[in-house]
Design an enzyme around this catalytic site. Sequence first.
Site, short mmCIF file in Angstrom:
data_model
loop_
_atom_site.label_atom_id
_atom_site.label_comp_id
_atom_site.label_asym_id
_atom_site.label_seq_id
_atom_site.Cartn_x
_atom_site.Cartn_y
_atom_site.Cartn_z
N ARG A 37 -12.23 -16.11 -6.99
CA ARG A 37 -13.28 -17.05 -6.57
C ARG A 37 -14.06 -17.59 -7.77
O ARG A 37 -14.47 -18.75 -7.77
CB ARG A 37 -14.20 -16.40 -5.55
CG ARG A 37 -13.51 -16.30 -4.20
CD ARG A 37 -14.39 -15.76 -3.12
NE ARG A 37 -13.82 -16.13 -1.82
CZ ARG A 37 -14.08 -15.51 -0.69
NH1 ARG A 37 -14.90 -14.47 -0.66
NH2 ARG A 37 -13.53 -15.92 0.44
N LYS A 197 -2.38 -11.77 17.32
CA LYS A 197 -2.81 -12.00 18.69
C LYS A 197 -3.04 -13.47 19.03
O LYS A 197 -3.55 -14.23 18.21
CB LYS A 197 -4.13 -11.27 18.92
CG LYS A 197 -3.95 -9.76 18.95
CD LYS A 197 -5.26 -9.10 19.23
CE LYS A 197 -5.05 -7.61 19.46
NZ LYS A 197 -6.31 -6.92 19.65
N GLY A 354 -6.81 -15.85 6.24
CA GLY A 354 -6.57 -14.41 6.36
C GLY A 354 -5.34 -13.91 5.65
O GLY A 354 -5.18 -14.06 4.44
N GLY A 377 -12.19 -18.15 7.29
CA GLY A 377 -12.83 -18.72 8.48
C GLY A 377 -12.93 -20.23 8.47
O GLY A 377 -12.67 -20.88 9.49
P1 AMP Z 1 -3.58 -12.36 11.89
O1 AMP Z 1 -4.73 -11.75 11.14
O2 AMP Z 1 -3.88 -12.70 13.29
O3 AMP Z 1 -2.95 -13.50 11.12
O4 AMP Z 1 -2.50 -11.22 12.03
C1 AMP Z 1 -1.85 -10.66 10.95
C2 AMP Z 1 -1.28 -9.35 11.37
O5 AMP Z 1 -0.34 -9.54 12.39
C3 AMP Z 1 -0.54 -8.66 10.25
O6 AMP Z 1 -1.24 -7.47 9.94
C4 AMP Z 1 0.82 -8.34 10.84
O7 AMP Z 1 1.27 -7.05 10.54
C5 AMP Z 1 0.59 -8.47 12.32
N1 AMP Z 1 1.83 -8.79 13.03
C6 AMP Z 1 2.63 -9.83 12.86
N2 AMP Z 1 3.70 -9.75 13.66
C7 AMP Z 1 3.59 -8.60 14.37
C8 AMP Z 1 4.37 -7.98 15.37
N3 AMP Z 1 5.51 -8.52 15.81
N4 AMP Z 1 3.91 -6.81 15.88
C9 AMP Z 1 2.77 -6.28 15.46
N5 AMP Z 1 1.98 -6.83 14.51
C10 AMP Z 1 2.39 -7.97 13.98
#
Ligand code: AMP
Length: 396
Positions: A37, A197, A354, A377
């Site tokens: 940064r 999610k 992220g 964010g």
């Molecule tokens: P996000 O912060 O929502 O972008 O999520 C990232 C996280 O999603 C990472 O830590 C990945 O390990 C997890 N992830 C991605 N694909 C899968 C999956 N098929 N099952 C469980 N976790 C997952």
Amino acid sequence: MTAFRTLDQADVQGKRVLVRVDLNVPMENGKVTDATRIERVLPTIREIADKGGKVILLAHFGRPKGRDPKESLKPVAEAVSLHLKKNVAFADDCIGEVAEKAVAALKGGDVLLLENTRFHAGEEKNDPAFVSALAKLGDLYVNDAFSAAHRAHASTEGLARVLPAYAGRTMQQELDALTKGLEAPKRPVVAIVGGAKVSTKIDLLENLVTKVDALVIGGGMANTFVHATGLNVGKSLAEKDLAATALRIIEKARTSNCAIILPVDGVCAYEFKAGAVNHTYGIDAIPEDQMILDVGSQSVERINAAINDAATLVWNGPLGAFEIPPFDQGTVAAARHAAQRTKEGKLVSVAGGGDTVAALNHAGVAENFTYVSTAGGAFLEWMEGKALPGVEALRA
Ligand code: AMP
């Protein structure tokens, strides 16, 4: 041409220039552990100083509730000085007599960092009295902190309303990249959205299906969609209560002429563990007692074909559990393909938010993307189609 006022329009010589930067750097035992940064804001600081402006840096650090020595920016001033290779003065407060004296002592080309803006409640409240107290210290305002631009705080938005306001070079670069990514992109545009999610990315998915020509859904969130279409996802991470939401997004994509690309196969294991025994199954044959941890090779082929068809790619979220090999392979393969197309001049690729930066670094290709935003964010809110207050205030 950007639609924002930039340093090109600012006459900084001899002026007191309040520069909002992001210095919310990771620290351990009083030492900065990652200077990314700091590096990002050096060009703006150098340019203003070289043009004879008095650089007065404003930044927040952590989430203090009132004055808290643990969240002081003082050690950060030393780190900025080290990277800038120039003395950076520090004032113990960002308003009032202490700050005023420190500013009055500046000569053209000098650099001063003021103490954490969040030591005052007026910062996050965007309180007009606090804005005035800050504004007294400067003649011009430059915002170089895109990552804080989704907040309407005194130092990110309020000041831009009361002083002549300009985007710093890093902000400008980010805005140019984002404009190329979604606002005025070369078509066709493909978006890749992965991650854990659906629930954290509903707004993002709903916005993207109205803007892009194809949307690739991967990662854990794809399981929710696969389940919603009536297939079995075994023990996979899936938000089954969001099936209706997933179907609504699919329908919105259909009416918006956006192709949805879901996995056709999945790499499955019995446990969420590095090196776990795994097999790839067609998406309609996922075993009851296993979980999908990555997209399979046929899915990667489809994703790469979608990338080949695209002139622009926007990407947020990994396609699988990329932290635990071998479930990083889908993400790595697609990232490398996108990087190759970008290198060949066939693709504009913009990624961020992220874990995406970590995933692209893991694939060793972050440097080869057109732009990788570290803004978290703010990047996500931009992908959601939301107006960012700190950016809106800089519009020409
Ligand atoms: P996000 O912060 O929502 O972008 O999520 C990232 C996280 O999603 C990472 O830590 C990945 O390990 C997890 N992830 C991605 N694909 C899968 C999956 N098929 N099952 C469980 N976790 C997952």
